[in-house]
Scaffold this motif. Structure first.
Motif, short mmCIF file in Angstrom:
data_model
loop_
_atom_site.label_atom_id
_atom_site.label_comp_id
_atom_site.label_asym_id
_atom_site.label_seq_id
_atom_site.Cartn_x
_atom_site.Cartn_y
_atom_site.Cartn_z
N LYS A 20 0.67 -1.10 0.06
CA LYS A 20 0.15 -0.02 -0.06
C LYS A 20 0.93 1.38 -0.01
CE LYS A 20 -2.05 -1.55 3.68
NZ LYS A 20 -2.79 -1.37 4.86
N ARG B 267 2.57 4.47 -0.56
CA ARG B 267 2.62 5.54 -1.39
C ARG B 267 3.41 6.99 -1.05
NH1 ARG B 267 0.84 2.37 -3.77
NH2 ARG B 267 -1.23 1.97 -4.77
N ASN C 103 8.84 14.31 -1.39
CA ASN C 103 7.97 13.09 -1.32
C ASN C 103 8.75 12.01 -0.78
OD1 ASN C 103 5.97 13.96 -2.60
ND2 ASN C 103 6.40 13.75 -4.74
N GLN D 78 8.67 8.30 1.69
CA GLN D 78 7.71 7.17 2.27
C GLN D 78 8.12 7.04 3.79
OE1 GLN D 78 8.85 4.36 -0.75
NE2 GLN D 78 6.80 4.29 -1.25
N ASN E 136 9.79 3.91 -6.10
CA ASN E 136 8.52 2.92 -6.31
C ASN E 136 8.96 1.80 -5.53
OD1 ASN E 136 10.59 1.17 -7.49
ND2 ASN E 136 10.57 2.57 -9.31
#
Ligand code: ATP
Length: 342
Positions: free
Chosen positions: A185, A187, A204, A206, A242
């Motif tokens: 999950k 993102r 950005n 994680q 990713n």
């Protein structure tokens, strides 16, 4: 009460009754206290409602001269929160599956008697404590301590997804299962972050991980440079592009940091890999992280709900820990050297 017992020093033992052999530990504490000429110790149990901070404050209010804590990482974290800044030494009697603080201080993990004795005959050393002020989605704020590491994002989700049953059976390996389930999950989320004295960054991420010390069980070195007594926090910003990026992160954590660093050739390989910016390391006396939406937070491996803003600061040298006489570890050796140089 005799004159002697009124003037004798007194210790308090705070323990999690579901984690320790309470009878044996109480007996050992009483025996070592007697041998050292201290008064009968005070005993406090943690409960589901009080992980140890409230009883530790009760012990401090009673004027004890030393506190011992026996439990897992959550109990050590809670008691350390109450003890930080008190000037009263804390003895960690390792009892959980993680024992993160004890591992980082290179304390004996299977010899509770040596640690109990250190309360009465050992030495004390100051270590740093991190404090994280969390702002919830509804504006409420809370502040809690961590002694090993805190984080926002995937690392916290991973802990939330780790099954307690599995952890009981296999220990820290269970987090790998939690990580696998969280990755599905995962993102990245946008944050603004700033370390005091540095400019603000937008990224950005994680996960943002803030470490007071760097070792995890199983020999994993998450932030190898993190020292528990340098007055600074080591910060890792995880920015994998990713899910495959996480393989790079794990490679760096599990392989590069733990294995390659031990060998000179390995260190050369590491130097070549700096272009892979999946983890950015920085250092400072704190960090402010603001996220656009609430993100999960963990402190010393326990969930602390979700927050939109996390302001972390370090309380340098605020916790005195008891160590066996003559005990040393790389972190403590660095403190001794710094004190000697002053
Ligand atoms: N008296 C008690 N009875 C039942 N549960 C308790 C009691 N006191 C504490 N607990 C529970 O113990 C847990 C805290 O455990 P602790 O931090 O000592 O170990 P841990 O989290 O399993 O640590 P580790 O990861 O090192 O094994 C909390 O979930 C708390 O609710």
């Amino acid at each position: 009460m005799t004159e002697a017992s009124r003037t004798a020093k007194r210790a308090a033992l705070v323990y999690n009754p579901i984690k320790v052999d309470a009878d044996a530990l109480r007996a050992s504490t009483t025996r070592h206290a007697q041998d050292a000429g201290w008064a009968e110790p005070l005993f406090f149990e943690t409960t589901v409602e009080d992980l140890g901070d409230e009883v530790a404050r009760e012990a401090l209010d009673a004027g004890v001269d030393a506190v011992l804590v026996a439990g897992g990482d959550g109990t050590v974290r809670a008691v350390s929160e109450a003890m930080s800044g008190s000037g009263v030494p804390l003895t960690i009697v390792p009892s959980g599956t993680g024992n993160l603080l004890a591992r980082n201080l290179r304390l004996p993990l299977d010899d509770s008697d040596t640690m109990v004795r250190a309360t009465f005959e050992g030495e004390t050393q100051p270590i740093d404590v991190g404090f994280a002020r969390l702002r919830r989605g509804d504006g409420e704020t809370v502040e809690h301590a961590f002694v090993v590491m805190g984080g926002m994002g995937l690392d916290a989700a991973m802990i939330a997804n780790t099954s307690g049953d599995l952890k009981k059976k296999v220990g820290w390996v269970a987090y790998v299962d939690g990580a696998a389930r969280s990755l599905v999950k995962a993102r990245p989320f946008p944050v603004m972050y700033q370390v005091p004295g540095h400019r603000m960054h937008r990224a950005n991420v994680q996960s943002v991980l803030i470490a007071n010390c760097g070792s995890l069980p199983a020999g994993l070195e998450l932030i190898p440079e993190a020292s528990i007594a340098d007055g600074e926090l080591d910060i890792a910003i995880f920015q994998p592009k990713n899910p495959l990026g996480w393989l790079l992160v794990w490679r760096r954590v599990a392989w590069d940091n733990s294995v390659l660093r031990r060998f000179r050739a390995g260190r050369e390989i590491l130097a070549l890999r700096t272009r892979d910016n999946s983890i950015r390391y920085t250092k400072g006396t704190g960090i402010d992280v603001a996220a656009s939406a609430p993100q999960p937070v963990q402190l010393d491996g326990d969930e602390f709900g979700e927050a939109t803003h996390m302001a972390v600061r370090i309380a340098a040298g605020s916790l005195l820990v008891a160590v066996p006489e003559g005990h040393t570890s790389p972190a403590l050796a660095a403190v001794r050297a710094a004190l000697a140089a002053d």
